[in-house]
Design an enzyme around this catalytic site. Structure first.
Site, PDB file in Angstrom:
ATOM      1  N   TYR A  58     -18.156  16.560 -13.770  1.00 42.60           N
ATOM      2  CA  TYR A  58     -18.552  15.153 -13.769  1.00 42.60           C
ATOM      3  C   TYR A  58     -19.559  14.897 -12.647  1.00 42.60           C
ATOM      4  O   TYR A  58     -19.384  15.380 -11.523  1.00 42.60           O
ATOM      5  CB  TYR A  58     -17.294  14.297 -13.596  1.00 42.60           C
ATOM      6  CG  TYR A  58     -17.541  12.859 -13.252  1.00 42.60           C
ATOM      7  CD1 TYR A  58     -18.379  12.062 -14.027  1.00 42.60           C
ATOM      8  CD2 TYR A  58     -16.932  12.286 -12.139  1.00 42.60           C
ATOM      9  CE1 TYR A  58     -18.606  10.745 -13.705  1.00 42.60           C
ATOM     10  CE2 TYR A  58     -17.149  10.961 -11.809  1.00 42.60           C
ATOM     11  CZ  TYR A  58     -17.992  10.197 -12.592  1.00 42.60           C
ATOM     12  OH  TYR A  58     -18.211   8.881 -12.261  1.00 42.60           O
ATOM     13  N   LYS A  99      -9.926   6.646 -18.431  1.00 36.57           N
ATOM     14  CA  LYS A  99     -10.334   7.171 -19.732  1.00 36.57           C
ATOM     15  C   LYS A  99      -9.168   7.142 -20.723  1.00 36.57           C
ATOM     16  O   LYS A  99      -8.605   6.099 -20.984  1.00 36.57           O
ATOM     17  CB  LYS A  99     -10.911   8.575 -19.539  1.00 36.57           C
ATOM     18  CG  LYS A  99     -11.905   8.708 -18.382  1.00 36.57           C
ATOM     19  CD  LYS A  99     -13.063   7.725 -18.464  1.00 36.57           C
ATOM     20  CE  LYS A  99     -14.207   8.023 -17.504  1.00 36.57           C
ATOM     21  NZ  LYS A  99     -13.889   7.943 -16.081  1.00 36.57           N
ATOM     22  N   ASP A 143      -9.221  19.107 -13.221  1.00 34.77           N
ATOM     23  CA  ASP A 143      -9.479  17.775 -13.766  1.00 34.77           C
ATOM     24  C   ASP A 143      -9.198  17.836 -15.266  1.00 34.77           C
ATOM     25  O   ASP A 143      -9.923  18.483 -16.016  1.00 34.77           O
ATOM     26  CB  ASP A 143     -10.929  17.377 -13.494  1.00 34.77           C
ATOM     27  CG  ASP A 143     -11.249  15.955 -13.932  1.00 34.77           C
ATOM     28  OD1 ASP A 143     -10.550  15.435 -14.831  1.00 34.77           O
ATOM     29  OD2 ASP A 143     -12.204  15.366 -13.401  1.00 34.77           O
ATOM     30  N   ARG A 188       0.823  -1.200   0.000  1.00 37.17           N
ATOM     31  CA  ARG A 188       0.000   0.000   0.000  1.00 37.17           C
ATOM     32  C   ARG A 188       0.863   1.259   0.000  1.00 37.17           C
ATOM     33  O   ARG A 188       0.520   2.276  -0.594  1.00 37.17           O
ATOM     34  CB  ARG A 188      -0.932   0.013   1.218  1.00 37.17           C
ATOM     35  CG  ARG A 188      -1.947   1.178   1.195  1.00 37.17           C
ATOM     36  CD  ARG A 188      -2.738   1.290   2.492  1.00 37.17           C
ATOM     37  NE  ARG A 188      -1.890   1.685   3.615  1.00 37.17           N
ATOM     38  CZ  ARG A 188      -1.570   0.891   4.634  1.00 37.17           C
ATOM     39  NH1 ARG A 188      -2.012  -0.354   4.684  1.00 37.17           N
ATOM     40  NH2 ARG A 188      -0.802   1.338   5.617  1.00 37.17           N
TER      41      ARG A 188
END
Length: 394
Positions: free
Chosen positions: A109, A208, A183, A57
Site C-alpha cells: 500500500y 475496508k 497486512d 484512551r
C-alpha cells in the site's frame, strides 16, 4: 470454476462474528446488541483503584468487545484497534528504535511505503524493499539489525502472493527476535489467517472489508504472543491512536455480515475477472483465483478464495485510463476498497502516487493498470458498465 481447490473454510466463523465476547449477560440491561459506551472517564471506588476501566484512551467497554471478537476471528489471543490502518502501522513502529531495520515487501500500500520511507527513515529506522514472491531474496535481505518484516499477500496493487509458511520459516531461522507482520486487509480472516502460517502480527485497515460500508476509518492488529501483546497494549495507550466507541460499534455491527459479504465479493469478482481475461482490450488480469495467475497454486494452499479486489492492464495508456474511469456509471471512481459499492481507481496517480516513480516503474504500476474493488451490485450490471466504458474509451 477457478475458485475451486482453495483452502477449506475454518468452521464457525459467522457464529464467532455474531456472538463472541458479546453475550447479553455482560450488560445489566441484557442488551442483545453491544451498547455504545461514550464516557471518557470511569468512577473509581478508591484513588488508584478501578473496576476495569479508568480513562477512555486506555480502554472502553465497546472497544474491548470489538477487540476480543477480532482476535477470535483470526485465531489469535489479543486484539487491538486503532484510529486508522496507518495508525496501527505507526504504533507498530513504536516497537522499534533508532538503528533498527525493516524488511518490507516491494509492492505494498502506498501509505505504508510512504510511512517507512519518510517517517521511519527520519527516526533512523532503515527499510529495505524486497520481492516476497522470491524467498531467496527475502533470505538475502535480512540484516543483523532486522527487527520487523512487513508483507502483504496478496499485494497492493499487483496481487502478488507470498508463501507465508516458507517466508516465516526463513525469517525465524535468522532469529526469533524478528517480528513478522502480515497486512491481511485484502482477504480478512474469512479468507486467510496468517497466524496459522507463522506470522506474529496480523494488521488490518478495518476501513475496508471488515467494516465494509465505507463509513468508518479504523485499523487493527491481532497477536498470539503474550509478551508482544503487553508491549503493544502499552504503545496503544501511550501513543493514543485509538478509535471512538461509536466507530467500534459500527465495525462490530458490520462483522455480523462479513462472511456473507465476502462470499458475494469473491463470487462476483471471479466472474468479472474471467470476463475481463477474454476482453480484446485487456492485456492482463491479476486475480489469484485465475489459473493464469503465477502464484495460483500457492494461493490455493493458504487462502480460502480471493476477495473482490483485483487489477487488470489494458492496451492503452493514461488517456485511455482517464476516459475509461470517467465513463463508468455503476463503478465509482474513488480510492479505498472493500465496501458494498464497486470502486475503480488508477493506482499510478491515486493510491500509489506517493511511491517514487522509479519504484512504480519497476513494479509495473503503469498508467494502464486499473484496480477494481467489486462490490455487491448485480454482477451483470457491473460487466455491462465495464463494457460501455471500454466502448467509450478505445
Amino acid at each position: 470454476m477457478a475458485e475451486q481447490g482453495f483452502l477449506k473454510q475454518k468452521p464457525g466463523f459467522a457464529t464467532i462474528a455474531i456472538h463472541h465476547a458479546q453475550e447479553p449477560e455482560k450488560w445489566n440491561s441484557a442488551a442483545v446488541v453491544t451498547p455504545i459506551v461514550t464516557s471518557t472517564t470511569f468512577k473509581q471506588p478508591a484513588p488508584g483503584e478501578h473496576t476495569g476501566f479508568e480513562y477512555g484512551r486506555s480502554g472502553n467497554p465497546t472497544r474491548n468487545v470489538l477487540e476480543e471478537c477480532l482476535a477470535a476471528l483470526d485465531g489469535g489471543r489479543h486484539g487491538f484497534t486503532f484510529s486508522s490502518g496507518l495508525g496501527a502501522t505507526t504504533t507498530l513502529l513504536g516497537l522499534l528504535k533508532a538503528g533498527d531495520h525493516i524488511l518490507s515487501g516491494d509492492d505494498v500500500y502506498g501509505g505504508t511505503n510512504r510511512l517507512f520511507r519518510n517517517v521511519a527513515a527520519a527516526m533512523n529506522i532503515e527499510t529495505t524493499f524486497a520481492d516476497f514472491t522470491k524467498p531467496e531474496e527475502v533470505d538475502k535481505a535480512i540484516k543483523e539489525n532486522t527487527k520487523l518484516v512487513w508483507l502483504e499477500t496478496p499485494t497492493n496493487p499487483n496481487l502478488k502472493i507470498a508463501d507465508l509458511a516458507t517466508i516465516s520459516k526463513i525469517i525465524k531461522n535468522h532469529g526469533q527476535h524478528i517480528i513478522i507482520v502480515v497486512d491481511n486487509t485484502f482477504l480478512t480472516p474469512y479468507l486467510q489467517r496468517p497466524l496459522d502460517f507463522g506470522a506474529d502480527i496480523v494488521v488490518y485497515s478495518l476501513t475496508k472489508y471488515m467494516n465494509g460500508h465505507s463509513d468508518v476509518i479504523m485499523g487493527a492488529t491481532v497477536i498470539n504472543d503474550d509478551e508482544l501483546a503487553t508491549r503493544l497494549r502499552f504503545l496503544q495507550n501511550a501513543m493514543g491512536a485509538v478509535p471512538s466507541p461509536f466507530d467500534c460499534y459500527m465495525v462490530n455491527r458490520s462483522l455480523k455480515t462479513l462472511a456473507l459479504r465476502m462470499e458475494q465479493h469473491k463470487k462476483s469478482a471471479l466472474v468479472i475477472a474471467e470476463w475481463l481475461e477474454k476482453h480484446p482490450k485487456v492485456t492482463k488480469v491479476l486475480h489469484p483465483g485465475l489459473k493464469s495467475h503465477p502464484q495460483h497454486e500457492l494461493a490455493k494452499k493458504q487462502m480460502s478464495g480471493h476477495s473482490g479486489v483485483f487489477s487488470f492492464k489494458h492496451s492503452g495508456g493514461l488517456q485511455e485510463s482517464r476516459k475509461f474511469l470517467s465513463s463508468l456509471k455503476v463503478f465509482t471512481l474513488a480510492e479505498s476498497l472493500g465496501g458494498y459499492e464497486s470502486l475503480a481507481e488508477l493506482p499510478s496517480v491515486m493510491t500509489h502516487a506517493s511511491v517514487p516513480e522509479p519504484q512504480r516503474v519497476e513494479l509495473g504500476i503503469t498508467d494502464s493498470l486499473i484496480r477494481l474493488s467489486v462490490g455487491l451490485e448485480d454482477t451483470e450490471d457491473l460487466i455491462q458498465d465495464l463494457e460501455q466504458a471500454f466502448s467509450a474509451s478505445f
